[in-house]
Enzyme design. Structure first.
Site, PDB file in Angstrom:
ATOM      1  N   LYS A 131       0.798  -1.089  -0.085  1.00  0.00           N
ATOM      2  CA  LYS A 131      -0.047  -0.139  -0.125  1.00  0.00           C
ATOM      3  C   LYS A 131       0.889   1.277   0.129  1.00  0.00           C
ATOM      4  O   LYS A 131       2.091   0.887   0.528  1.00  0.00           O
ATOM      5  CB  LYS A 131      -1.053  -0.073   1.300  1.00  0.00           C
ATOM      6  CG  LYS A 131      -2.258   0.801   1.096  1.00  0.00           C
ATOM      7  CD  LYS A 131      -3.308   0.060   0.614  1.00  0.00           C
ATOM      8  CE  LYS A 131      -4.399   0.969  -0.010  1.00  0.00           C
ATOM      9  NZ  LYS A 131      -5.683   0.177  -0.511  1.00  0.00           N
ATOM     10  N   ASP A 171      -7.133   4.310  -4.693  1.00  0.00           N
ATOM     11  CA  ASP A 171      -7.691   4.278  -3.535  1.00  0.00           C
ATOM     12  C   ASP A 171      -8.255   5.604  -3.323  1.00  0.00           C
ATOM     13  O   ASP A 171      -8.394   6.271  -4.246  1.00  0.00           O
ATOM     14  CB  ASP A 171      -6.485   3.729  -2.355  1.00  0.00           C
ATOM     15  CG  ASP A 171      -7.139   3.395  -1.159  1.00  0.00           C
ATOM     16  OD1 ASP A 171      -7.793   2.074  -0.960  1.00  0.00           O
ATOM     17  OD2 ASP A 171      -7.378   4.154  -0.215  1.00  0.00           O
TER      18      ASP A 171
END
Ligand code: NDP
Length: 452
Positions: A131, A171
């Site tokens: 991430k 995201d």
């Protein structure tokens, strides 16, 4: 040197984690939620315990941070911090989104990368976990500012990623526009047209259905869960939070499946439309959010309904709650209120939206709880299919991909059920099933590699 904590209590295990990541509360929360299910499961499995697999997973392969400098439209210089947390590539190349939001820090990205490991494992695809992102706030920035930021961000990130190494996606705060600028800069630096990012535009290597996949997948998973318990989505009332990519696609699919969607929200508050949101109303919200980048409060100026500033939608009567905005949006008070108001299913579209106590309240009350690592895995699964299409240098049809998404969500559902515990009346504990099934595949791969 710390003792092997896997044989000990959750408290001992968490002390080990907390000592090594002081102050990272979101990361601790995510680890604790997984460990509370996985530790009992591995207690009599010495192969995982002795190899300290769960502890090793709480230490990312690497966590990078870097400076990102960019000029705003007035010529002022800004300095942000960029990150990439590469948690594990045990089952495939690092894979996970990029988040641009002022709340981004190492703790948030480590929690997201940790969750991603189990989610990617559940998809059945060969995807490792990562991430990244930045504390950059894209709100109220011009396109030119966003472009300059993305170019500066990629000027460092490009050295750490690659189509067989690490493949970021979007995201919060990173949608089609940002992916375009990021990919453009990668291409310029490397002079390569490769599948190094997913969520790309259809014109330059993207996959049909990638932007829809997370939200649609949440609804497919919910349908599987309902069917497994002898229920159906048709006619049920759904409260959704958020009005971004995940929320709007979940709303669209839920309405298509005959449900009545009554709420959406953003960081300013929520709208309640007791008549339900039609496809036309949702298309209007999509244009509001993507073209005009407006606020959800504008909904009530256009349509009927109420706007509740500064509140989240968890006080309304609903059958299903779908949190689709951000982490920790449902606390225990919200959970108790939702249960009182008749909520029977919670399906997490956002990552870790529900606090640990709130999850327990739902499970104790017999609410069917679909955890994010299973319910919102459709997005990364479609990213995996985008990678396959890029590697093959061809595009699959919408129908083919829609079928793939539905069958992957069913497989994820069934994997959870296979490992889940059940209540006496047969209700599945999906949290347990997702944690254990997600862990097992990553852990088995790690055991194959020996100690590393
Ligand atoms: P978007 O940026 O498209 O939308 C985010 C939405 O959440 C916006 O409506 C935003 O409101 C709201 N929001 C963000 N932060 C807060 C906050 N602190 N309080 C209240 N509302 C907030 O993001 P996505 O839809 O892509 O992502 C939403 C969630 O889904 C995240 O948890 C993400 O990690 C998860 N997810 C996303 C995937 C994807 O494919 N995009 C895949 C799997 C999970 P505002 O505009 O006012 O900030």
């Amino acid at each position: 040197m710390l003792d092997n904590t896997s044989t000990k209590s959750l408290e001992d295990f968490m002390s080990f984690v907390q000592l090594r990541s002081a102050g990272q509360k979101e990361f601790h929360q995510a680890v604790s939620e997984v460990a509370s299910d996985v530790l009992p499961w591995i207690r009599n499995k010495s192969e995982y315990r002795d190899a300290r697999v769960l502890e090793r997973l709480t230490e990312p392969d690497r966590a990078l941070s870097f400076r990102v400098c960019w000029y705003d439209d007035d010529g002022e210089l800004h300095i942000n911090r960029g990150y990439r947390v590469q948690l594990t590539n045990a089952i495939g190349p690092y894979k996970g989104g990029l988040r641009f939001h002022p709340s981004v820090n190492e703790s948030v990205l480590k929690f997201l990368a940790f969750e991603q490991a189990f989610k990617n494992s559940l998809t059945g695809l060969p995807l490792g976990s990562a991430k990244g992102g930045s504390d950059f706030d894209p709100k109220n920035r011009s396109n030119a500012e966003i472009m300059r930021f993305c170019q500066s961000f990629m000027s460092e990130l490009y050295r750490h990623i690659g189509p067989d190494t690490d493949i970021p996606a979007g995201d919060i705060g990173v949608g089609a526009r940002e992916i375009g600028y990021l990919y453009g800069q990668y291409k310029r630096i490397r002079n390569e047209c490769v599948g190094v990012l997913t969520g790309k535009g259809l014109e330059y290597g993207g996959s049909a259905l990638r932007s829809e996949a997370t939200g649609y997948g949440v609804v497919h998973f919910t349908q599987c869960l309902l069917k497994h318990h002898g229920l159906a989505l048709d006619g049920l009332t759904v409260a959704i939070s958020g009005s971004g990519n995940v929320a709007l696609h979940a709303a669209e699919k839920a309405v298509e499946m005959g449900a009545k969607v009554i709420t959406l929200s953003d960081s300013g508050g929520y709208v309640l439309d007791p008549d339900g949101m039609s496809p036309e109303k949702l298309a209007w919200v999509t244009a509001l959010k993507t073209d005009r980048r407006g606020r959800i409060s504008e909904y009530v100026e256009e349509f009927n309904g109420e706007y509740h500033a500064g509140q989240s939608p968890w006080r309304v009567n609903c059958d299903i709650a779908m949190p689709c905005a951000t982490q920790n949006e449902i606390d225990n008070d919200d959970a108790i209120q939702l249960i009182k108001n008749g909520c029977r299913v919670v399906a997490e579209g956002s990552n870790m939206p529900t606090g640990k106590d709130a999850i327990q309240s739902f499970i104790d009350a017999g609410v069917l709880f679909a955890p994010a690592k299973a319910a919102n895995a459709g997005g990364v699964a479609m990213s995996g299919l985008e990678m396959s299409q890029n590697a093959q240098k061809r595009s699959w049809s919408d129908d083919e991909l829609a079928q793939c998404l539905e069958s992957i969500m069913l497989e994820i559902h069934d994997r959870c059920v296979e490992y889940a515990t059940r209540t006496e009346d047969g209700r599945v504990n999906y949290r347990y099933g997702a944690n254990v099934a997600g862990f097992k595949k990553v852990a088995d791969a790690m055991l194959s590699f020996g100690v590393c």
